[in-house]
Write a protein that holds these residues in place. Structure first.
Motif, short mmCIF file in Angstrom:
data_model
loop_
_atom_site.label_atom_id
_atom_site.label_comp_id
_atom_site.label_asym_id
_atom_site.label_seq_id
_atom_site.Cartn_x
_atom_site.Cartn_y
_atom_site.Cartn_z
N ILE A 40 -4.63 3.07 10.51
CA ILE A 40 -5.64 3.81 9.75
C ILE A 40 -6.20 2.86 8.71
CG2 ILE A 40 -6.15 5.78 8.28
CD1 ILE A 40 -5.21 6.78 10.92
N ASP A 41 -7.43 2.43 8.91
CA ASP A 41 -8.08 1.56 7.93
C ASP A 41 -8.92 2.43 6.99
OD1 ASP A 41 -9.17 -1.07 6.89
OD2 ASP A 41 -11.00 0.00 7.47
N GLY A 42 -8.76 2.20 5.69
CA GLY A 42 -9.52 2.98 4.71
C GLY A 42 -8.75 4.21 4.27
N LYS A 50 -7.66 -9.65 -0.06
CA LYS A 50 -6.92 -8.40 0.17
C LYS A 50 -6.76 -8.13 1.67
CE LYS A 50 -6.88 -3.42 -0.35
NZ LYS A 50 -7.47 -2.20 -0.94
N LEU A 51 -7.78 -8.43 2.44
CA LEU A 51 -7.76 -8.02 3.86
C LEU A 51 -6.84 -8.92 4.66
CD1 LEU A 51 -11.49 -6.98 4.23
CD2 LEU A 51 -9.48 -5.58 3.68
N GLU A 86 0.00 -2.90 10.49
CA GLU A 86 0.01 -2.97 9.02
C GLU A 86 1.18 -2.20 8.45
OE1 GLU A 86 -3.12 -0.88 6.99
OE2 GLU A 86 -2.13 -1.20 5.06
N SER A 136 -7.10 5.03 1.81
CA SER A 136 -7.21 5.54 0.43
C SER A 136 -8.37 6.54 0.34
CB SER A 136 -7.46 4.37 -0.54
OG SER A 136 -8.70 3.76 -0.21
N GLY A 145 -15.79 1.53 1.07
CA GLY A 145 -14.38 1.30 0.73
C GLY A 145 -13.46 1.44 1.93
N SER A 146 -14.02 1.79 3.09
CA SER A 146 -13.28 1.68 4.35
C SER A 146 -13.93 0.53 5.11
CB SER A 146 -13.43 2.95 5.20
OG SER A 146 -12.87 4.06 4.55
N MET A 147 -13.13 -0.49 5.45
CA MET A 147 -13.74 -1.66 6.11
C MET A 147 -14.46 -1.25 7.39
SD MET A 147 -11.98 -5.15 7.46
CE MET A 147 -12.96 -6.66 7.56
N ASP A 165 0.84 -1.21 0.00
CA ASP A 165 0.00 0.00 0.00
C ASP A 165 0.87 1.25 0.00
OD1 ASP A 165 -2.00 -1.81 0.31
OD2 ASP A 165 -2.71 -1.08 2.25
N ASN A 212 -16.88 -4.74 -3.45
CA ASN A 212 -16.39 -3.96 -4.58
C ASN A 212 -16.66 -4.72 -5.87
OD1 ASN A 212 -15.02 -2.68 -6.60
ND2 ASN A 212 -13.18 -2.24 -5.39
N ASP A 235 -4.31 -2.08 12.78
CA ASP A 235 -4.36 -1.39 11.50
C ASP A 235 -4.59 0.06 11.87
OD1 ASP A 235 -6.59 -1.66 8.58
OD2 ASP A 235 -4.97 -0.28 9.09
N PHE A 243 -21.05 -7.89 4.35
CA PHE A 243 -19.86 -7.23 3.79
C PHE A 243 -18.94 -8.33 3.29
CE2 PHE A 243 -16.33 -4.47 3.19
CZ PHE A 243 -15.23 -5.22 3.55
#
Ligand code: AHG
Ligand code: MN
Ligand code: MN
Ligand code: MN
Length: 344
Positions: free
Chosen positions: A121-123, A282-283, A98, A125, A254-256, A69, A219, A119, A270
């Motif tokens: 900061i999740d999400g 991915k996760l 992460e 992006s 798009g943010s878990m 990432d 997605n 994690d 989800f």
């Protein structure tokens, strides 16, 4: 005018943790102190997230992490805040993040009994678009025989499946800062940050998912890569075969943490399926899949991987190992299991 019924018997996270500890006679208080350090990390990260656009904290850090990432500035800051809080607690022996290629070993605390996965900061992006992001965490209790002066621990000591988590949860820095936390075999409790007090207040005690809800969250841009059973499953939700059946509604942020929080409150499913592009999904198992799986199971939901297996029993091969994930309302996940079984 009658005095509005002001609730003066407020349950803060601090009081909640004290009451939890009092229920465990042999508790030493270490877990409580660890949770207070976690609480401070969440408050600090929320502070930076809310000011990101104002103090030029949006955008890329110019680096990338071991999982490939691109790191945002806030990924790095959130990671630094979290590491400092865990080190400062004196209760953590080992930390997986992460944003850290290797596990961090706190040799200054050889007797510390907890291992934490996070994690930060999740999400991320979504950050520059101002969309909700959050922090996901899990807490393991290390076996006594590997602790103490002269003993050494390593990353392999945290390659455990989610059934060994003693606590997990996540925050979502949205309209307000929300915190969801659960203990092994316990209930799921939601807290909302009251900024004027700087306290997380219990607002959602004993959260329970609806057994079913016609909302799916995935997605769809990955459909070309999905296995046949996955395409069949989602097709059945969108084009119900029964007479007069209504299609499901689609919601994907798009943010878990945001998709999970909505699913926890409204119900639905989800998913981030493993696919031909990402054969292991991915996760990440340790700090996204397992903590979320425990929250959803304790809230009466289900969580499975891309082979219809209970997600909490999936053992990571390395600290950044990944898995497919389907989680949410019991009946909705059961539907996915039934379609999987029909195809295998
Ligand atoms: P992170 O920001 O911690 O790397 O996690 C991002 C994850 C998760 O938040 C979300 O569910 C998923 O990535 C979205 O992936 P796509 O953009 O591929 O849908
Ligand atoms: Mn990332
Ligand atoms: Mn994430
Ligand atoms: Mn992240």
């Amino acid at each position: 005018v009658g005095q509005e019924n002001i609730n003066t018997d407020i349950i803060t996270l601090t009081r909640f943790l004290t009451e939890e500890q009092l229920r465990v006679p042999e508790a030493t208080g270490d877990f409580t102190l660890l949770c207070h350090a976690l609480q401070f990390a969440f408050k600090s990260i929320a502070y930076y997230i809310r000011r990101a656009s104002l103090i030029n904290l949006t955008g890329l850090a110019g680096s990338s992490n071991i999982t490939g990432d691109d790191q945002k500035k806030l990924d790095v800051i959130g990671n630094d805040v979290f590491i400092a809080a865990m080190r400062g607690s004196g209760k953590v022996r080992l930390l997986v993040s992460e944003e850290e290629e290797e596990a961090i070993i706190f040799d200054e605390h050889p007797d510390a009994r907890y291992a934490v996965v996070c994690d930060p900061i999740d999400g991320s992006s979504n950050l520059d678009a101002g969309v909700s992001v959050g922090t996901i965490f899990g807490i393991f209790r290390l076996p006594d025989e590997i602790l103490g002066a002269g003993k050494s621990v390593s990353a392999k000591d945290i390659l455990r499946d989610g059934t060994e988590l003693v606590a997990s949860g996540f925050t979502m820095y949205g309209a307000s800062a929300q915190l969801v936390i659960t203990m092994r075999g316990g209930s799921v409790n939601g807290f909302t940050m009251e900024n004027s007090l700087g306290e997380f207040i219990l607002t959602h005690p004993k959260m329970q998912l609806p057994a079913k809800r016609a909302i799916y969250s995935v997605n769809e841009g990955n459909s070309m890569y999905w296995d046949d059973w996955v395409n069949d499953y989602f097709h059945q939700l969108k084009y119900p075969s029964e007479e007069g059946g209504k299609p499901y509604s689609a919601r994907y942020i798009g943010s878990m943490v945001a998709d999970a929080y909505r699913t926890l409150l409204y119900g639905g499913i989800f998913a981030y399926p493993a696919d031909k592009k990402s054969p292991k999904g991915k996760l990440r198992i340790l700090y996204e899949c397992a903590p979320m799986a425990m929250v959803f199971e304790n809230a009466g939901g289900l969580a499975i991987n891309s082979h219809g297996e209970r997600l909490l029993t999936v053992l990571p091969e390395h600290i950044h190992d990944r898995s497919g994930v389907f989680l949410g309302s019991r009946d909705e996940v059961q539907k996915a299991i039934d379609v999987y079984n029909k195809h295998h």
